[in-house]
Design a protein around this motif. Structure first.
Motif, PDB file in Angstrom:
ATOM      1  N   TYR A   1     -58.496   2.880  -9.597  1.00  0.00           N
ATOM      2  CA  TYR A   1     -58.673   1.592  -8.951  1.00  0.00           C
ATOM      3  C   TYR A   1     -59.898   1.634  -8.064  1.00  0.00           C
ATOM      4  N   LEU A   2     -60.459   0.470  -7.848  1.00  0.00           N
ATOM      5  CA  LEU A   2     -61.584   0.321  -6.943  1.00  0.00           C
ATOM      6  C   LEU A   2     -61.211  -0.780  -5.956  1.00  0.00           C
ATOM      7  N   ALA A   3     -61.394  -0.514  -4.660  1.00  0.00           N
ATOM      8  CA  ALA A   3     -61.039  -1.500  -3.631  1.00  0.00           C
ATOM      9  C   ALA A   3     -62.123  -1.552  -2.575  1.00  0.00           C
ATOM     10  N   LEU A   4     -62.355  -2.756  -2.071  1.00  0.00           N
ATOM     11  CA  LEU A   4     -63.212  -2.933  -0.911  1.00  0.00           C
ATOM     12  C   LEU A   4     -62.276  -3.102   0.272  1.00  0.00           C
ATOM     13  N   ILE A   5     -62.428  -2.216   1.266  1.00  0.00           N
ATOM     14  CA  ILE A   5     -61.510  -2.221   2.403  1.00  0.00           C
ATOM     15  C   ILE A   5     -62.249  -2.484   3.701  1.00  0.00           C
ATOM     16  N   HIS A   6     -61.512  -2.934   4.691  1.00  0.00           N
ATOM     17  CA  HIS A   6     -62.052  -3.107   6.038  1.00  0.00           C
ATOM     18  C   HIS A   6     -62.156  -1.731   6.694  1.00  0.00           C
ATOM     19  N   GLY A   7     -63.296  -1.436   7.290  1.00  0.00           N
ATOM     20  CA  GLY A   7     -63.458  -0.186   8.021  1.00  0.00           C
ATOM     21  C   GLY A   7     -63.915   0.966   7.147  1.00  0.00           C
ATOM     22  N   HIS A   8     -63.820   2.162   7.716  1.00  0.00           N
ATOM     23  CA  HIS A   8     -64.287   3.376   7.053  1.00  0.00           C
ATOM     24  C   HIS A   8     -63.202   4.443   7.116  1.00  0.00           C
ATOM     25  N   LEU A   9     -63.097   5.210   6.051  1.00  0.00           N
ATOM     26  CA  LEU A   9     -62.116   6.305   5.992  1.00  0.00           C
ATOM     27  C   LEU A   9     -62.799   7.612   6.370  1.00  0.00           C
ATOM     28  N   ASP A  10     -62.108   8.394   7.164  1.00  0.00           N
ATOM     29  CA  ASP A  10     -62.634   9.701   7.562  1.00  0.00           C
ATOM     30  C   ASP A  10     -61.503  10.709   7.428  1.00  0.00           C
ATOM     31  N   PRO A  11     -61.630  11.704   6.585  1.00  0.00           N
ATOM     32  CA  PRO A  11     -62.805  12.095   5.818  1.00  0.00           C
ATOM     33  C   PRO A  11     -63.044  11.157   4.628  1.00  0.00           C
ATOM     34  N   ASN A  12     -64.185  11.330   3.981  1.00  0.00           N
ATOM     35  CA  ASN A  12     -64.579  10.467   2.866  1.00  0.00           C
ATOM     36  C   ASN A  12     -63.791  10.716   1.580  1.00  0.00           C
ATOM     37  N   LYS A  13     -63.023  11.783   1.554  1.00  0.00           N
ATOM     38  CA  LYS A  13     -62.254  12.130   0.356  1.00  0.00           C
ATOM     39  C   LYS A  13     -60.963  12.791   0.808  1.00  0.00           C
ATOM     40  N   LYS A 114     -59.471   1.745 -14.792  1.00  0.00           N
ATOM     41  CA  LYS A 114     -59.056   2.549 -15.937  1.00  0.00           C
ATOM     42  C   LYS A 114     -57.544   2.693 -15.925  1.00  0.00           C
ATOM     43  N   LEU A 115     -56.958   2.517 -17.092  1.00  0.00           N
ATOM     44  CA  LEU A 115     -55.520   2.670 -17.235  1.00  0.00           C
ATOM     45  C   LEU A 115     -55.259   3.560 -18.441  1.00  0.00           C
ATOM     46  N   CYS A 116     -54.505   4.627 -18.242  1.00  0.00           N
ATOM     47  CA  CYS A 116     -54.158   5.535 -19.328  1.00  0.00           C
ATOM     48  C   CYS A 116     -52.639   5.583 -19.473  1.00  0.00           C
ATOM     49  N   ARG A 124     -50.161  10.750 -27.685  1.00  0.00           N
ATOM     50  CA  ARG A 124     -51.542  10.912 -27.238  1.00  0.00           C
ATOM     51  C   ARG A 124     -51.853   9.919 -26.128  1.00  0.00           C
ATOM     52  N   ASP A 125     -52.765  10.346 -25.251  1.00  0.00           N
ATOM     53  CA  ASP A 125     -53.218   9.437 -24.195  1.00  0.00           C
ATOM     54  C   ASP A 125     -54.080   8.332 -24.796  1.00  0.00           C
ATOM     55  N   ILE A 126     -53.823   7.117 -24.354  1.00  0.00           N
ATOM     56  CA  ILE A 126     -54.662   5.974 -24.708  1.00  0.00           C
ATOM     57  C   ILE A 126     -55.198   5.424 -23.398  1.00  0.00           C
ATOM     58  N   CYS A 127     -56.516   5.281 -23.312  1.00  0.00           N
ATOM     59  CA  CYS A 127     -57.128   4.803 -22.077  1.00  0.00           C
ATOM     60  C   CYS A 127     -57.868   3.496 -22.318  1.00  0.00           C
ATOM     61  N   PHE A 128     -57.739   2.602 -21.347  1.00  0.00           N
ATOM     62  CA  PHE A 128     -58.429   1.322 -21.360  1.00  0.00           C
ATOM     63  C   PHE A 128     -59.298   1.263 -20.115  1.00  0.00           C
ATOM     64  N   GLN A 129     -60.522   0.774 -20.270  1.00  0.00           N
ATOM     65  CA  GLN A 129     -61.430   0.654 -19.136  1.00  0.00           C
ATOM     66  C   GLN A 129     -61.903  -0.781 -18.998  1.00  0.00           C
ATOM     67  N   SER A 130     -62.164  -1.189 -17.762  1.00  0.00           N
ATOM     68  CA  SER A 130     -62.603  -2.542 -17.484  1.00  0.00           C
ATOM     69  C   SER A 130     -63.687  -2.513 -16.414  1.00  0.00           C
TER      70      SER A 130
END
Length: 146
Positions: A1-13, A114-116, A124-130
């Motif tokens: 997933y990809l999200a735009l969030i308010h603020g910053h996360l620390d640490p970055n990962k 991406k959804l698998c 077998r894994d089936i993956c869909f990307q958008s």
């Protein structure tokens, strides 16, 4: 997933683990509750922005999220719990902030890239990307110019 969030996360990962369940006062919402089902989410900050600094002092982050568990509203609730709600999330960002967000971001900024799934017959894994939708891509383009 990809999200735009308010603020910053620390640490970055990193990874977030919190128990989630329905909120007793509003059964349509979920929250971090003792005795809830454990949720695990990995995250990685992709980009940070300072957009509309007079209105939003904390800035924004574009974050890649990978839920390791499948709890209802998991990503939205975990980010809300960290005080980093998803932009234009009418249910979890708060009424005033959602109204401001919708002036420049037309809808909740959460995208399943991406959804698998495992095929039931072949195993077998089936993956869909958008790709990111054009309206959300436009939001990022405007933010990058600032």
């Amino acid at each position: 997933y990809l999200a735009l969030i308010h603020g910053h996360l620390d640490p970055n990962k990193g990874s977030m683990q919190v128990p989630l369940g329905r909120l007793p006062k509003d059964r349509r919402k979920f929250g971090v509750v003792s005795g809830g089902k454990m949720s695990i989410t990995s995250y990685s900050v992709q980009q940070e922005y300072t957009y509309l600094p007079n209105v939003y002092q904390d800035g924004f982050s574009l974050v890649e999220l990978e839920p390791k568990t499948g709890r209802t509203h998991q990503l939205r609730v975990v980010l809300k719990h960290l005080s980093k709600p998803i932009v234009s999330d009418a249910l979890y960002v708060g009424r005033k902030r959602a109204k401001k967000d919708l002036m420049w971001c037309p809808r909740q900024f959460l995208h399943a890239r991406k959804l698998c799934v495992v095929h039931p017959e072949t195993n077998r894994d089936i993956c869909f990307q958008s790709e990111l939708a054009s309206d959300l891509q436009q939001v990022l383009s405007v933010m990058e110019k600032r």
